[in-house]
Scaffold this active site. Structure first.
Site, PDB file in Angstrom:
ATOM      1  N   TRP A   1      -3.838  -9.021  16.802  1.00 13.37           N
ATOM      2  CA  TRP A   1      -3.775  -8.268  15.546  1.00 13.37           C
ATOM      3  C   TRP A   1      -5.076  -7.538  15.230  1.00 13.37           C
ATOM      4  O   TRP A   1      -6.136  -7.910  15.695  1.00 13.37           O
ATOM      5  CB  TRP A   1      -3.301  -9.117  14.386  1.00 13.37           C
ATOM      6  CG  TRP A   1      -4.022 -10.366  13.962  1.00 13.37           C
ATOM      7  CD1 TRP A   1      -3.761 -11.638  14.406  1.00 13.37           C
ATOM      8  CD2 TRP A   1      -5.045 -10.501  12.968  1.00 13.37           C
ATOM      9  NE1 TRP A   1      -4.572 -12.530  13.741  1.00 13.37           N
ATOM     10  CE2 TRP A   1      -5.363 -11.871  12.850  1.00 13.37           C
ATOM     11  CE3 TRP A   1      -5.720  -9.591  12.143  1.00 13.37           C
ATOM     12  CZ2 TRP A   1      -6.326 -12.360  11.973  1.00 13.37           C
ATOM     13  CZ3 TRP A   1      -6.687 -10.071  11.255  1.00 13.37           C
ATOM     14  CH2 TRP A   1      -6.981 -11.438  11.183  1.00 13.37           C
TER      15      TRP A   1
ATOM     16  N   ASN B   1      -1.207   6.986  18.044  1.00  8.78           N
ATOM     17  CA  ASN B   1      -1.756   5.751  18.621  1.00  8.78           C
ATOM     18  C   ASN B   1      -1.018   5.275  19.875  1.00  8.78           C
ATOM     19  O   ASN B   1      -1.616   4.655  20.749  1.00  8.78           O
ATOM     20  CB  ASN B   1      -1.771   4.638  17.575  1.00  8.78           C
ATOM     21  CG  ASN B   1      -2.736   4.939  16.428  1.00  8.78           C
ATOM     22  OD1 ASN B   1      -3.466   5.929  16.467  1.00  8.78           O
ATOM     23  ND2 ASN B   1      -2.729   4.102  15.416  1.00  8.78           N
TER      24      ASN B   1
ATOM     25  N   LYS C   1     -13.275   6.559  10.955  1.00  5.19           N
ATOM     26  CA  LYS C   1     -13.150   7.400   9.744  1.00  5.19           C
ATOM     27  C   LYS C   1     -14.026   6.927   8.594  1.00  5.19           C
ATOM     28  O   LYS C   1     -14.223   7.665   7.630  1.00  5.19           O
ATOM     29  CB  LYS C   1     -11.695   7.477   9.303  1.00  5.19           C
ATOM     30  CG  LYS C   1     -11.109   6.194   8.742  1.00  5.19           C
ATOM     31  CD  LYS C   1      -9.633   6.404   8.410  1.00  5.19           C
ATOM     32  CE  LYS C   1      -8.942   5.108   8.055  1.00  5.19           C
ATOM     33  NZ  LYS C   1      -7.502   5.293   7.926  1.00  5.19           N
TER      34      LYS C   1
ATOM     35  N   GLN D   1       0.011   8.469  12.317  1.00  2.63           N
ATOM     36  CA  GLN D   1      -0.907   7.521  12.970  1.00  2.63           C
ATOM     37  C   GLN D   1      -0.230   6.863  14.164  1.00  2.63           C
ATOM     38  O   GLN D   1      -0.785   6.796  15.252  1.00  2.63           O
ATOM     39  CB  GLN D   1      -1.355   6.450  11.971  1.00  2.63           C
ATOM     40  CG  GLN D   1      -2.247   6.983  10.860  1.00  2.63           C
ATOM     41  CD  GLN D   1      -2.589   5.911   9.829  1.00  2.63           C
ATOM     42  OE1 GLN D   1      -1.946   4.874   9.758  1.00  2.63           O
ATOM     43  NE2 GLN D   1      -3.591   6.181   9.014  1.00  2.63           N
TER      44      GLN D   1
ATOM     45  N   GLN E   1      -0.991 -15.533  18.361  1.00  3.16           N
ATOM     46  CA  GLN E   1      -1.311 -14.238  17.726  1.00  3.16           C
ATOM     47  C   GLN E   1      -2.676 -14.327  17.031  1.00  3.16           C
ATOM     48  O   GLN E   1      -2.769 -14.790  15.898  1.00  3.16           O
ATOM     49  CB  GLN E   1      -0.213 -13.856  16.727  1.00  3.16           C
ATOM     50  CG  GLN E   1      -0.418 -12.453  16.190  1.00  3.16           C
ATOM     51  CD  GLN E   1       0.653 -11.973  15.220  1.00  3.16           C
ATOM     52  OE1 GLN E   1       0.339 -11.563  14.115  1.00  3.16           O
ATOM     53  NE2 GLN E   1       1.908 -12.023  15.623  1.00  3.16           N
TER      54      GLN E   1
ATOM     55  N   GLY F   1      -1.136  -1.584  13.031  1.00  4.82           N
ATOM     56  CA  GLY F   1      -0.567  -1.210  11.745  1.00  4.82           C
ATOM     57  C   GLY F   1      -0.656   0.296  11.608  1.00  4.82           C
ATOM     58  O   GLY F   1      -1.339   0.970  12.390  1.00  4.82           O
TER      59      GLY F   1
ATOM     60  N   GLN G   1       0.816  -1.227   0.000  1.00  2.00           N
ATOM     61  CA  GLN G   1       0.000   0.000   0.000  1.00  2.00           C
ATOM     62  C   GLN G   1       0.845   1.271   0.000  1.00  2.00           C
ATOM     63  O   GLN G   1       0.465   2.272  -0.590  1.00  2.00           O
ATOM     64  CB  GLN G   1      -0.934  -0.017   1.229  1.00  2.00           C
ATOM     65  CG  GLN G   1      -1.880   1.177   1.334  1.00  2.00           C
ATOM     66  CD  GLN G   1      -2.631   1.197   2.665  1.00  2.00           C
ATOM     67  OE1 GLN G   1      -2.547   0.284   3.477  1.00  2.00           O
ATOM     68  NE2 GLN G   1      -3.380   2.264   2.893  1.00  2.00           N
TER      69      GLN G   1
ATOM     70  N   TYR H   1       4.133 -11.680   3.826  1.00  6.18           N
ATOM     71  CA  TYR H   1       3.667 -10.317   3.554  1.00  6.18           C
ATOM     72  C   TYR H   1       4.366  -9.796   2.293  1.00  6.18           C
ATOM     73  O   TYR H   1       5.603  -9.767   2.223  1.00  6.18           O
ATOM     74  CB  TYR H   1       3.925  -9.373   4.743  1.00  6.18           C
ATOM     75  CG  TYR H   1       3.142  -9.730   6.005  1.00  6.18           C
ATOM     76  CD1 TYR H   1       2.097 -10.658   5.985  1.00  6.18           C
ATOM     77  CD2 TYR H   1       3.444  -9.141   7.228  1.00  6.18           C
ATOM     78  CE1 TYR H   1       1.394 -10.986   7.136  1.00  6.18           C
ATOM     79  CE2 TYR H   1       2.738  -9.462   8.389  1.00  6.18           C
ATOM     80  CZ  TYR H   1       1.720 -10.387   8.327  1.00  6.18           C
ATOM     81  OH  TYR H   1       1.028 -10.711   9.469  1.00  6.18           O
TER      82      TYR H   1
ATOM     83  N   ASP I   1       6.627  -6.712  14.153  1.00  3.45           N
ATOM     84  CA  ASP I   1       6.102  -7.996  13.669  1.00  3.45           C
ATOM     85  C   ASP I   1       5.959  -7.968  12.153  1.00  3.45           C
ATOM     86  O   ASP I   1       5.464  -6.998  11.575  1.00  3.45           O
ATOM     87  CB  ASP I   1       4.715  -8.240  14.293  1.00  3.45           C
ATOM     88  CG  ASP I   1       4.096  -9.564  13.860  1.00  3.45           C
ATOM     89  OD1 ASP I   1       4.394 -10.580  14.499  1.00  3.45           O
ATOM     90  OD2 ASP I   1       3.336  -9.572  12.878  1.00  3.45           O
TER      91      ASP I   1
HETATM   92  P1  NDP Z   1      -4.909  -2.173  12.870  1.00  4.48           P
HETATM   93  O1  NDP Z   1      -6.239  -2.635  13.337  1.00  4.48           O
HETATM   94  O2  NDP Z   1      -4.059  -1.408  13.816  1.00  4.48           O
HETATM   95  O3  NDP Z   1      -5.140  -1.331  11.531  1.00  4.48           O
HETATM   96  C1  NDP Z   1      -4.119  -0.507  11.052  1.00  4.48           C
HETATM   97  C2  NDP Z   1      -4.648   0.411   9.971  1.00  4.48           C
HETATM   98  O4  NDP Z   1      -5.646   1.281  10.523  1.00  4.48           O
HETATM   99  C3  NDP Z   1      -3.551   1.325   9.459  1.00  4.48           C
HETATM  100  O5  NDP Z   1      -2.752   0.712   8.480  1.00  4.48           O
HETATM  101  C4  NDP Z   1      -4.362   2.501   8.960  1.00  4.48           C
HETATM  102  O6  NDP Z   1      -4.890   2.179   7.680  1.00  4.48           O
HETATM  103  C5  NDP Z   1      -5.495   2.587   9.985  1.00  4.48           C
HETATM  104  N1  NDP Z   1      -5.117   3.484  11.110  1.00  4.48           N
HETATM  105  C6  NDP Z   1      -4.197   3.259  12.075  1.00  4.48           C
HETATM  106  N2  NDP Z   1      -4.101   4.311  12.895  1.00  4.48           N
HETATM  107  C7  NDP Z   1      -4.994   5.217  12.453  1.00  4.48           C
HETATM  108  C8  NDP Z   1      -5.345   6.505  12.900  1.00  4.48           C
HETATM  109  N3  NDP Z   1      -4.763   7.067  13.968  1.00  4.48           N
HETATM  110  N4  NDP Z   1      -6.321   7.177  12.218  1.00  4.48           N
HETATM  111  C9  NDP Z   1      -6.908   6.614  11.145  1.00  4.48           C
HETATM  112  N5  NDP Z   1      -6.601   5.398  10.649  1.00  4.48           N
HETATM  113  C10 NDP Z   1      -5.660   4.694  11.316  1.00  4.48           C
HETATM  114  O7  NDP Z   1      -4.025  -3.410  12.468  1.00  4.48           O
HETATM  115  P2  NDP Z   1      -3.657  -4.178  11.094  1.00  4.48           P
HETATM  116  O8  NDP Z   1      -4.884  -4.721  10.491  1.00  4.48           O
HETATM  117  O9  NDP Z   1      -2.791  -3.293  10.275  1.00  4.48           O
HETATM  118  O10 NDP Z   1      -2.798  -5.358  11.657  1.00  4.48           O
HETATM  119  C11 NDP Z   1      -1.652  -5.056  12.452  1.00  4.48           C
HETATM  120  C12 NDP Z   1      -0.623  -6.129  12.358  1.00  4.48           C
HETATM  121  O11 NDP Z   1      -1.149  -7.360  12.845  1.00  4.48           O
HETATM  122  C13 NDP Z   1      -0.150  -6.487  10.950  1.00  4.48           C
HETATM  123  O12 NDP Z   1       0.771  -5.583  10.428  1.00  4.48           O
HETATM  124  C14 NDP Z   1       0.483  -7.834  11.201  1.00  4.48           C
HETATM  125  O13 NDP Z   1       1.745  -7.678  11.797  1.00  4.48           O
HETATM  126  C15 NDP Z   1      -0.486  -8.433  12.201  1.00  4.48           C
HETATM  127  N6  NDP Z   1      -1.487  -9.309  11.542  1.00  4.48           N
HETATM  128  C16 NDP Z   1      -1.374 -10.642  11.783  1.00  4.48           C
HETATM  129  C17 NDP Z   1      -2.224 -11.543  11.212  1.00  4.48           C
HETATM  130  C18 NDP Z   1      -2.056 -12.982  11.504  1.00  4.48           C
HETATM  131  O14 NDP Z   1      -2.682 -13.815  10.851  1.00  4.48           O
HETATM  132  N7  NDP Z   1      -1.215 -13.347  12.442  1.00  4.48           N
HETATM  133  C19 NDP Z   1      -3.290 -11.105  10.277  1.00  4.48           C
HETATM  134  C20 NDP Z   1      -3.352  -9.678  10.117  1.00  4.48           C
HETATM  135  C21 NDP Z   1      -2.481  -8.820  10.746  1.00  4.48           C
HETATM  136  P3  NDP Z   1      -5.099   3.260   6.516  1.00  4.48           P
HETATM  137  O15 NDP Z   1      -4.376   4.494   6.847  1.00  4.48           O
HETATM  138  O16 NDP Z   1      -4.541   2.587   5.329  1.00  4.48           O
HETATM  139  O17 NDP Z   1      -6.576   3.415   6.413  1.00  4.48           O
END
Ligand code: NDP
Length: 335
Positions: free
Chosen positions: A205, A295, A216, A291, A177, A285, A27, A54, A49
């Site tokens: 996660w 956070n 948002k 962000q 996890q 993430g 992305q 990925y 992590d």
């Molecule tokens: P989150 O629920 O933290 O989502 C993160 C996303 O939310 C960001 O990329 C951003 O997306 C949005 N965001 C974050 N902060 C803000 C903010 N302050 N204001 C507005 N939007 C915000 O977690 P993820 O889904 O990214 O997952 C986190 C991690 O978990 C992954 O990177 C991975 O390491 C792990 N994971 C593990 C899995 C597994 O099977 N073990 C599966 C999935 C994830 P945007 O700006 O693009 O809208």
């Protein structure tokens, strides 16, 4: 930043941990990815992590680049093995001895490190004897390539079976996890109590439900530009589960609760998962540095019982709790 012990071990992790799924090498471009990792470090995050799968191994390379030059002892670096990688050949997948041995070497090379702190089975592999998997984990731990072992999205029964082998083989198996957020609570009934008995922590996660709990995304409104829901390359497909009017409307009912506490919505979402004592880290993430900088203020926040009840009332029946859903996460045959 506050730290928590990971499982029944002496390893501490930052209770807010940064992960790079669907963002790095996908992305966002590398300069934004590196700036976001540096913002995480500046904010006190020390635990990172990733996974070999990925961006089909490219995300590990970006994370390695972003962490290059940092003091290794000041970082906890986690990666994972299971999903198909590279040319996706017959043995480029799963938890066989062959793929674990080749997988750890590939990950270390891409990350540019001599060892990872935690090596995680990304799913349960129904096609490999569990003894084979744990013996391979034991061997890579003895070789010093991984310090601790974890798993991801295993059921309570699978955690029990893994812990028994880990005890026999003296493998430091310390974590699971799973997905966990105000909206997705399927681990509470079985996985969490079993983990407590076994001395395993959860590294959870999508605590912000991939951005949905930031508030948002407004029901019936256009998607915010550059957000995950607009990322057709990969993120958009994963976030769909939460993108219904019912869920988005319920999430808006959290706004006054966050405002009363002087918190931003993502901070409330992260603080919520950290109220569960079996959770060692909220694995967040971020697609941009601002962000993560905002956070991390969720670290150390205590939500009292009234706030927790108000959250439950606001979300009502959009919360998913069925413990059987964990059973559906690991594919019965290898992908
Ligand atoms: P989150 O629920 O933290 O989502 C993160 C996303 O939310 C960001 O990329 C951003 O997306 C949005 N965001 C974050 N902060 C803000 C903010 N302050 N204001 C507005 N939007 C915000 O977690 P993820 O889904 O990214 O997952 C986190 C991690 O978990 C992954 O990177 C991975 O390491 C792990 N994971 C593990 C899995 C597994 O099977 N073990 C599966 C999935 C994830 P945007 O700006 O693009 O809208």
């Amino acid at each position: 930043m506050k730290y928590r012990y990971l499982g029944n071990s002496g390893l501490k992790v930052s209770e807010i941990t940064y992960g790079n799924w669907v963002t790095h090498a996908s992305q966002v471009d590398d300069s934004a990815a590196i700036a976001t990792v540096h913002a995480a470090l500046d904010a006190g995050i020390t635990t990172f992590d990733t996974a070999d799968t990925y961006a089909n191994t490219a995300a590990e390379v970006v994370l390695g680049k972003a962490l290059a030059g940092q003091r290794r002892e000041s970082l906890e670096i986690f990666t994972k093995v299971y999903w198909p990688i590279g040319p996706k050949g017959a043995n480029d997948v799963g938890l066989s001895r062959k793929h674990i041995f080749e997988g750890i070497d590939g990950s270390l090379k891409r990350l540019g490190v001599d060892y990872v702190d935690l090596y995680q089975a990304h799913r349960f592999d129904y096609e490999t004897p569990l003894e084979e998997t744990f013996l391979a984990f034991a061997d890579i731990v003895r070789q010093g390539k991984a310090l601790y072992i974890g798993v991801s999205e295993w059921t309570a029964d699978q955690l029990v079976a893994g812990a028994e082998l880990a005890r026999e083989l003296k493998v430091p198996f310390i974590s699971n996890q799973p997905q966990y957020s105000m909206l997705w609570r399927v681990i509470e009934e079985k996985v969490v109590p079993t983990s407590e008995e076994l001395g395993l922590s959860q590294i959870v996660w999508s605590p912000i439900a991939q951005g949905v709990l930031s508030g948002k995304y407004l029901p019936g409104q256009p998607l915010p530009e550059g957000s995950r829901a607009t990322d057709e390359k990969s993120g958009a497909a994963f976030i769909q589960r939460f993108m219904t009017d019912e869920v988005l409307t319920a999430v808006q009912r959290l706004q006054p609760i966050a405002e009363d506490l002087g918190l931003a919505m993502p901070q409330l979402a992260i603080a919520w998962v950290l109220q569960n004592p079996n959770v060692a880290a909220a694995l967040v993430g971020a697609s941009r540095p601002e962000q993560i900088a905002s956070n991390v203020a969720a670290s150390g926040i205590v939500l009292d019982g009234d706030v927790m009840s108000a959250i439950d009332e606001a979300l009502g029946d959009v919360v998913v709790r069925d413990p059987k859903l964990t059973d559906e996460v690991s594919p019965r045959t290898r992908p």
